[in-house]
Design a protein around this motif. Structure first.
Motif, PDB file in Angstrom:
ATOM      1  N   LEU A  47      10.488  -0.668   5.338  1.00 55.53           N
ATOM      2  CA  LEU A  47       9.535  -0.215   4.326  1.00 55.53           C
ATOM      3  C   LEU A  47       9.371  -1.294   3.257  1.00 55.53           C
ATOM      4  O   LEU A  47      10.347  -1.860   2.778  1.00 55.53           O
ATOM      5  N   VAL A  48       8.117  -1.563   2.925  1.00 54.47           N
ATOM      6  CA  VAL A  48       7.786  -2.538   1.891  1.00 54.47           C
ATOM      7  C   VAL A  48       6.818  -1.898   0.910  1.00 54.47           C
ATOM      8  O   VAL A  48       6.102  -0.956   1.236  1.00 54.47           O
ATOM      9  N   HIS A  49       6.824  -2.437  -0.302  1.00 57.83           N
ATOM     10  CA  HIS A  49       5.952  -1.917  -1.364  1.00 57.83           C
ATOM     11  C   HIS A  49       4.827  -2.904  -1.625  1.00 57.83           C
ATOM     12  O   HIS A  49       5.076  -4.066  -1.925  1.00 57.83           O
ATOM     13  N   PHE A  50       3.584  -2.440  -1.469  1.00 56.02           N
ATOM     14  CA  PHE A  50       2.400  -3.223  -1.794  1.00 56.02           C
ATOM     15  C   PHE A  50       1.962  -2.852  -3.201  1.00 56.02           C
ATOM     16  O   PHE A  50       1.939  -1.664  -3.560  1.00 56.02           O
ATOM     17  N   ALA A  51       1.580  -3.819  -4.003  1.00 60.79           N
ATOM     18  CA  ALA A  51       1.170  -3.590  -5.387  1.00 60.79           C
ATOM     19  C   ALA A  51      -0.157  -2.834  -5.447  1.00 60.79           C
ATOM     20  O   ALA A  51      -0.994  -2.930  -4.547  1.00 60.79           O
ATOM     21  N   GLU A  52      -0.345  -2.097  -6.517  1.00 56.98           N
ATOM     22  CA  GLU A  52      -1.586  -1.345  -6.750  1.00 56.98           C
ATOM     23  C   GLU A  52      -2.797  -2.272  -6.715  1.00 56.98           C
ATOM     24  O   GLU A  52      -3.865  -1.893  -6.226  1.00 56.98           O
ATOM     25  N   SER A  53      -2.651  -3.496  -7.194  1.00 54.81           N
ATOM     26  CA  SER A  53      -3.773  -4.438  -7.216  1.00 54.81           C
ATOM     27  C   SER A  53      -4.210  -4.869  -5.815  1.00 54.81           C
ATOM     28  O   SER A  53      -5.311  -5.390  -5.648  1.00 54.81           O
ATOM     29  N   ASP A  54      -3.380  -4.642  -4.808  1.00 55.72           N
ATOM     30  CA  ASP A  54      -3.711  -5.012  -3.427  1.00 55.72           C
ATOM     31  C   ASP A  54      -4.255  -3.845  -2.602  1.00 55.72           C
ATOM     32  O   ASP A  54      -4.630  -4.032  -1.444  1.00 55.72           O
ATOM     33  N   VAL A  55      -4.302  -2.651  -3.161  1.00 57.46           N
ATOM     34  CA  VAL A  55      -4.649  -1.460  -2.396  1.00 57.46           C
ATOM     35  C   VAL A  55      -6.039  -1.555  -1.764  1.00 57.46           C
ATOM     36  O   VAL A  55      -6.213  -1.275  -0.582  1.00 57.46           O
ATOM     37  N   VAL A  56      -7.042  -1.985  -2.506  1.00 58.34           N
ATOM     38  CA  VAL A  56      -8.403  -2.065  -1.972  1.00 58.34           C
ATOM     39  C   VAL A  56      -8.451  -3.053  -0.808  1.00 58.34           C
ATOM     40  O   VAL A  56      -9.033  -2.773   0.243  1.00 58.34           O
ATOM     41  N   ARG A  57      -7.820  -4.194  -0.966  1.00 60.91           N
ATOM     42  CA  ARG A  57      -7.801  -5.209   0.089  1.00 60.91           C
ATOM     43  C   ARG A  57      -6.989  -4.739   1.297  1.00 60.91           C
ATOM     44  O   ARG A  57      -7.303  -5.040   2.444  1.00 60.91           O
ATOM     45  N   LEU A  58      -5.953  -3.960   1.058  1.00 64.70           N
ATOM     46  CA  LEU A  58      -5.067  -3.476   2.106  1.00 64.70           C
ATOM     47  C   LEU A  58      -5.718  -2.402   2.987  1.00 64.70           C
ATOM     48  O   LEU A  58      -5.378  -2.273   4.156  1.00 64.70           O
ATOM     49  N   ALA A  65      -5.837   6.896   5.299  1.00 68.07           N
ATOM     50  CA  ALA A  65      -6.541   6.640   4.039  1.00 68.07           C
ATOM     51  C   ALA A  65      -5.636   6.062   2.958  1.00 68.07           C
ATOM     52  O   ALA A  65      -6.103   5.350   2.091  1.00 68.07           O
ATOM     53  N   ARG A  66      -4.346   6.353   2.984  1.00 68.85           N
ATOM     54  CA  ARG A  66      -3.455   5.814   1.954  1.00 68.85           C
ATOM     55  C   ARG A  66      -2.013   5.800   2.429  1.00 68.85           C
ATOM     56  O   ARG A  66      -1.639   6.522   3.344  1.00 68.85           O
ATOM     57  N   GLY A  67      -1.219   4.996   1.785  1.00 65.09           N
ATOM     58  CA  GLY A  67       0.203   4.920   2.099  1.00 65.09           C
ATOM     59  C   GLY A  67       0.971   5.986   1.339  1.00 65.09           C
ATOM     60  O   GLY A  67       0.396   6.784   0.600  1.00 65.09           O
ATOM     61  N   GLU A  68       2.260   5.991   1.541  1.00 63.92           N
ATOM     62  CA  GLU A  68       3.107   6.923   0.808  1.00 63.92           C
ATOM     63  C   GLU A  68       3.038   6.609  -0.679  1.00 63.92           C
ATOM     64  O   GLU A  68       3.042   5.453  -1.073  1.00 63.92           O
ATOM     65  N   GLY A  69       2.954   7.638  -1.489  1.00 65.44           N
ATOM     66  CA  GLY A  69       2.848   7.440  -2.928  1.00 65.44           C
ATOM     67  C   GLY A  69       4.044   6.702  -3.504  1.00 65.44           C
ATOM     68  O   GLY A  69       5.170   6.904  -3.096  1.00 65.44           O
ATOM     69  N   HIS A  70       3.776   5.819  -4.403  1.00 63.08           N
ATOM     70  CA  HIS A  70       4.810   5.082  -5.126  1.00 63.08           C
ATOM     71  C   HIS A  70       4.258   4.887  -6.521  1.00 63.08           C
ATOM     72  O   HIS A  70       3.041   4.919  -6.727  1.00 63.08           O
ATOM     73  N   GLN A  71       5.093   4.655  -7.481  1.00 66.70           N
ATOM     74  CA  GLN A  71       4.656   4.624  -8.872  1.00 66.70           C
ATOM     75  C   GLN A  71       3.495   3.668  -9.143  1.00 66.70           C
ATOM     76  O   GLN A  71       2.638   3.959  -9.955  1.00 66.70           O
ATOM     77  N   ASP A  72       3.416   2.557  -8.446  1.00 64.34           N
ATOM     78  CA  ASP A  72       2.321   1.623  -8.732  1.00 64.34           C
ATOM     79  C   ASP A  72       1.851   0.895  -7.478  1.00 64.34           C
ATOM     80  O   ASP A  72       1.608  -0.298  -7.493  1.00 64.34           O
ATOM     81  N   GLY A  73       1.719   1.610  -6.384  1.00 59.83           N
ATOM     82  CA  GLY A  73       1.236   0.997  -5.154  1.00 59.83           C
ATOM     83  C   GLY A  73       1.552   1.848  -3.948  1.00 59.83           C
ATOM     84  O   GLY A  73       1.702   3.055  -4.057  1.00 59.83           O
ATOM     85  N   TRP A  74       1.630   1.210  -2.801  1.00 59.62           N
ATOM     86  CA  TRP A  74       1.867   1.905  -1.534  1.00 59.62           C
ATOM     87  C   TRP A  74       3.171   1.471  -0.909  1.00 59.62           C
ATOM     88  O   TRP A  74       3.527   0.301  -0.926  1.00 59.62           O
ATOM     89  N   VAL A  75       3.857   2.413  -0.271  1.00 63.66           N
ATOM     90  CA  VAL A  75       5.022   2.127   0.550  1.00 63.66           C
ATOM     91  C   VAL A  75       4.553   2.239   1.996  1.00 63.66           C
ATOM     92  O   VAL A  75       4.042   3.275   2.413  1.00 63.66           O
ATOM     93  N   ILE A  76       4.705   1.150   2.742  1.00 63.07           N
ATOM     94  CA  ILE A  76       4.177   1.075   4.104  1.00 63.07           C
ATOM     95  C   ILE A  76       5.256   0.523   5.026  1.00 63.07           C
ATOM     96  O   ILE A  76       6.063  -0.319   4.629  1.00 63.07           O
ATOM     97  N   SER A  77       5.235   0.970   6.267  1.00 60.52           N
ATOM     98  CA  SER A  77       6.148   0.467   7.276  1.00 60.52           C
ATOM     99  C   SER A  77       5.612  -0.852   7.829  1.00 60.52           C
ATOM    100  O   SER A  77       4.479  -0.921   8.305  1.00 60.52           O
ATOM    101  N   ALA A  78       6.408  -1.902   7.746  1.00 59.52           N
ATOM    102  CA  ALA A  78       6.011  -3.240   8.188  1.00 59.52           C
ATOM    103  C   ALA A  78       6.575  -3.488   9.589  1.00 59.52           C
ATOM    104  O   ALA A  78       7.674  -4.008   9.752  1.00 59.52           O
ATOM    105  N   VAL A  79       5.801  -3.085  10.596  1.00 59.44           N
ATOM    106  CA  VAL A  79       6.217  -3.222  11.986  1.00 59.44           C
ATOM    107  C   VAL A  79       6.323  -4.705  12.328  1.00 59.44           C
ATOM    108  O   VAL A  79       5.470  -5.498  11.950  1.00 59.44           O
ATOM    109  N   ASN A  80       7.364  -5.069  13.032  1.00 61.82           N
ATOM    110  CA  ASN A  80       7.629  -6.437  13.469  1.00 61.82           C
ATOM    111  C   ASN A  80       8.282  -7.290  12.374  1.00 61.82           C
ATOM    112  O   ASN A  80       8.401  -8.485  12.524  1.00 61.82           O
ATOM    113  N   LEU A  81       8.714  -6.679  11.284  1.00 60.22           N
ATOM    114  CA  LEU A  81       9.429  -7.394  10.229  1.00 60.22           C
ATOM    115  C   LEU A  81      10.924  -7.180  10.434  1.00 60.22           C
ATOM    116  O   LEU A  81      11.367  -6.056  10.695  1.00 60.22           O
TER     117      LEU A  81
END
Length: 124
Positions: A47-58, A65-81
């Motif tokens: 699991l990695v945290h993407f910043a709120e400023s990257d959400v539109v690009r992500l 439609a969206r990742g798991e809620g986090h205080q200021d961005g998305w928590v997403i599973s990074a497959v192959n990491l």
């Protein structure tokens, strides 16, 4: 004088190499993220945290439609990491959308995360 020129030349050389390395991590598919922990759900990438400023690009790299809620961005599973990073470490990831034929059915008893496929990773 020669020593000063040698030191200056070395400094310029190292600065040039550093700038070139950073340049290859630019692009629409490159993100600076924070490593959180190994996945406790599905998909099974860390699991990695993407910043709120990257959400539109992500949004063009994720299926839902969206990742798991986090205080200021998305928590997403990074497959192959790899799971070899430490909690809180900043990474630069080059990603792609998980292909439809790569999506696995998750058992109902596991937490389901939005996922992206990692093409390359670099600790920052």
């Amino acid at each position: 004088m020669k020593r000063s020129l040698a030191v200056l030349a070395l400094f310029v050389f190292l600065a040039t190499i550093h700038c070139c390395k950073k340049a290859e991590y630019n692009g629409d598919d490159v993100f600076r993220v924070t490593y959180l922990r190994p996945s406790d759900g599905c998909p099974d990438g860390p699991l990695v945290h993407f910043a709120e400023s990257d959400v539109v690009r992500l949004e063009r790299f994720v299926h839902s439609a969206r990742g798991e809620g986090h205080q200021d961005g998305w928590v997403i599973s990074a497959v192959n990491l790899e799971n070899s990073y430490r909690e809180g470490q900043t990474l630069v990831l080059k990603i792609r959308k998980i292909a439809d034929d790569e999506i696995r059915v998750c058992p109902a008893y596991l937490i389901s995360y939005t996922g992206v496929h990692v093409l390359s990773a670099h600790s920052d």
